[in-house]
Design an enzyme around this catalytic site. Structure first.
Site, short mmCIF file in Angstrom:
data_model
loop_
_atom_site.label_atom_id
_atom_site.label_comp_id
_atom_site.label_asym_id
_atom_site.label_seq_id
_atom_site.Cartn_x
_atom_site.Cartn_y
_atom_site.Cartn_z
N SER A 1 1.22 -1.06 0.62
CA SER A 1 -0.03 -1.15 -0.38
C SER A 1 -0.86 0.07 -0.60
CB SER A 1 -0.94 -2.02 0.69
OG SER A 1 -2.29 -1.91 0.41
N TYR B 1 -4.62 -3.10 9.61
CA TYR B 1 -3.57 -3.69 8.86
C TYR B 1 -3.02 -2.70 7.68
CZ TYR B 1 -2.46 -5.07 4.07
OH TYR B 1 -1.71 -4.89 2.91
N LYS C 1 0.72 -0.43 7.51
CA LYS C 1 1.55 -0.06 6.34
C LYS C 1 2.11 1.49 6.44
CE LYS C 1 1.45 -4.08 4.36
NZ LYS C 1 2.62 -5.01 4.35
C1 UD1 Z 1 -7.71 -5.18 0.28
C2 UD1 Z 1 -7.25 -3.99 1.11
C3 UD1 Z 1 -5.70 -3.90 0.64
C4 UD1 Z 1 -5.15 -5.26 0.54
C5 UD1 Z 1 -5.71 -6.21 -0.29
C6 UD1 Z 1 -5.00 -7.81 -0.33
C7 UD1 Z 1 -8.23 -2.33 1.87
C8 UD1 Z 1 -9.33 -0.98 1.51
N1 UD1 Z 1 -7.90 -2.99 0.84
O1 UD1 Z 1 -7.97 -4.70 -1.28
O2 UD1 Z 1 -5.10 -3.12 1.35
O3 UD1 Z 1 -3.70 -5.09 0.06
O4 UD1 Z 1 -7.17 -6.33 0.18
O5 UD1 Z 1 -4.96 -8.35 0.99
O6 UD1 Z 1 -8.35 -2.68 3.10
N2 UD1 Z 1 -15.09 -8.62 -3.62
C9 UD1 Z 1 -16.54 -9.04 -3.94
N3 UD1 Z 1 -16.80 -10.72 -3.24
C10 UD1 Z 1 -15.77 -11.22 -2.61
C11 UD1 Z 1 -14.64 -10.75 -2.19
C12 UD1 Z 1 -14.09 -9.39 -2.91
O7 UD1 Z 1 -17.26 -8.90 -4.64
O8 UD1 Z 1 -16.01 -12.25 -1.87
C13 UD1 Z 1 -14.84 -7.49 -4.21
C14 UD1 Z 1 -14.62 -6.44 -3.17
O9 UD1 Z 1 -15.82 -5.76 -2.74
C15 UD1 Z 1 -13.61 -5.28 -3.93
C16 UD1 Z 1 -12.91 -6.43 -4.85
O10 UD1 Z 1 -13.80 -7.54 -4.98
O11 UD1 Z 1 -14.38 -4.69 -4.73
C17 UD1 Z 1 -11.51 -6.76 -4.45
O12 UD1 Z 1 -11.67 -7.10 -3.16
P1 UD1 Z 1 -10.20 -7.73 -2.49
O13 UD1 Z 1 -9.73 -8.74 -3.23
O14 UD1 Z 1 -10.66 -8.05 -0.98
O15 UD1 Z 1 -9.32 -6.47 -2.36
P2 UD1 Z 1 -9.51 -4.99 -1.93
O16 UD1 Z 1 -10.70 -4.81 -0.86
O17 UD1 Z 1 -9.69 -4.39 -3.19
#
Ligand code: UD1
Length: 334
Positions: free
Chosen positions: A124, A149, A153
């Site tokens: 990841s 998590y 990795k």
């Molecule tokens: C996270 C993990 C990554 C993992 C991936 C998939 C970290 C730093 N990153 O990525 O290792 O491989 O998940 O499991 O640990 N968001 C919202 N509202 C929501 C959900 C998300 O605004 O309800 C935003 C988050 O703030 C972020 C973006 O959407 O900016 C993507 O979030 P997410 O899909 O959870 O992935 P990551 O956090 O980038």
């Protein structure tokens, strides 16, 4: 090739199995179904019209894994099996370290006993940690993460690197994924996590389906063009094809290689929401809420190594990702 896929019933695993079968490989899937559904196996068969071998086991169960290697002549392994919920890993660190590390070490031990020397590992972009500038390049330090998590990795990458030092004729490809979203065009496979989703696109899918009231965008005051976080979202089918290319590369090489799989472009949360609304012709209820702990403002891949070494490039657009995600989510069971 005879390819063993651990975690092959999961989101990325199942799409990869489809691409492997389509390319003529024989596939053996092992999955403990702790975060996947058994129907996925039938759906893979329905999509491809091909047969595959499925074993409902935990791949940390050495005896059972050993039996599988004895019954199938495994040429290569793609290792997806592992717990992957970032927030849960903070609450249950021991479970994450035990499960993710044990399964990998057991797998390596059994591979060694059977002389299997080709491994593609599901890593990841989280291994780049909070301190590297983006775009992330494979030669940057990848030795830190923000959750147990993510640390699993980092640690597994280390274990595999040390293993290759001791066994130079082994090949381990460490695929560092950015943010996979989207679903199979059939609508039969996609990201369907148990419980309330943590990741953005499954959450959007459930809001669009009316199963959740609204999306909360975590933070609107980041130092980014529209104030929301930017990520490198890539289509899961592109990601699956990347595994196929990595496997072909591993078949002909030795050593360890870390390779980013991303598009090389940053997309903001708001841009993704807008694209989803536009291609699917709907309005998504959302509010801008506070920042989520641990989120980085922006990161995306330098994707040149994957192109040079594997001949791989993402081909799907953000619109493809949003359309296929909804096509799957509108019929998903949860
Ligand atoms: C996270 C993990 C990554 C993992 C991936 C998939 C970290 C730093 N990153 O990525 O290792 O491989 O998940 O499991 O640990 N968001 C919202 N509202 C929501 C959900 C998300 O605004 O309800 C935003 C988050 O703030 C972020 C973006 O959407 O900016 C993507 O979030 P997410 O899909 O959870 O992935 P990551 O956090 O980038």
């Amino acid at each position: 090739m005879n390819v063993l896929v651990t975690g092959g019933a999961g989101y990325i695993g199942s799409h990869t199995v489809v691409e492997l079968l389509r390319s003529g490989h024989e596939v053996v899937v092992v999955d403990d179904l702790s975060n996947a559904k058994i129907e996925v196996i039938d759906r893979i068969k329905e999509i491809t019209g091909k047969r595959l071998h499925f074993y409902w086991i935990d791949c940390a169960d050495k005896e059972k894994l050993w039996d599988i290697f004895r019954n199938h002549s495994v040429d290569a392994v793609i290792h997806f099996a592992g717990f992957k919920a970032v927030g849960e890993s903070v609450q249950k660190p021991l479970q994450y370290y035990r499960n993710n590390l044990d399964s990998t070490m057991t797998l390596l031990e059994v591979m060694e006993e059977f002389g299997c020397k080709k491994l593609v590992f599901s890593s990841s972009a989280t291994v780049y940690g909070p301190n590297n500038p983006h775009p992330y390049k494979e030669d940057m330090p990848a030795i830190q993460s923000s959750s147990p998590y993510g640390w699993t990795k980092v640690m597994i990458e280390r274990i595999l690197t040390d293993y290759v030092t001791a066994h130079p004729d082994f090949c381990a490809i460490l695929l560092r994924y950015f943010n996979p979203i989207g679903a199979h065009e059939s609508g039969l496979l996609g990201d369907d996590p148990n419980g309330i989703p943590n990741n953005l696109m499954p959450f959007i899918g459930r809001v669009a389906a009316g199963k959740l009231e609204k999306l909360t965008i975590f933070g609107g005051d980041y130092d980014t063009p529209d104030g929301t976080c930017q990520r490198d979202y890539l289509h899961v089918v592109d990601l699956a094809v990347g595994h196929l290319k990595a496997l072909e590369y591993a078949a002909k090489h030795e050593g360890v290689e870390a390779i980013n799989l991303g598009t090389g472009n940053g997309i903001s949360v708001l841009e993704l929401v807008t694209a989803f609304e536009k291609v699917n012709n709907m309005k998504l209820p959302y509010v801008i809420g506070p920042r989520r702990d641990g989120d980085l403002p922006a990161f995306w891949a330098d994707a040149t190594k994957a192109k040079e070494l594997l001949g791989w490039e993402a081909t799907h657009t953000v619109e493809d990702m949003c359309r296929s995600s909804w096509n799957f989510a509108k019929n998903a069971s949860t």
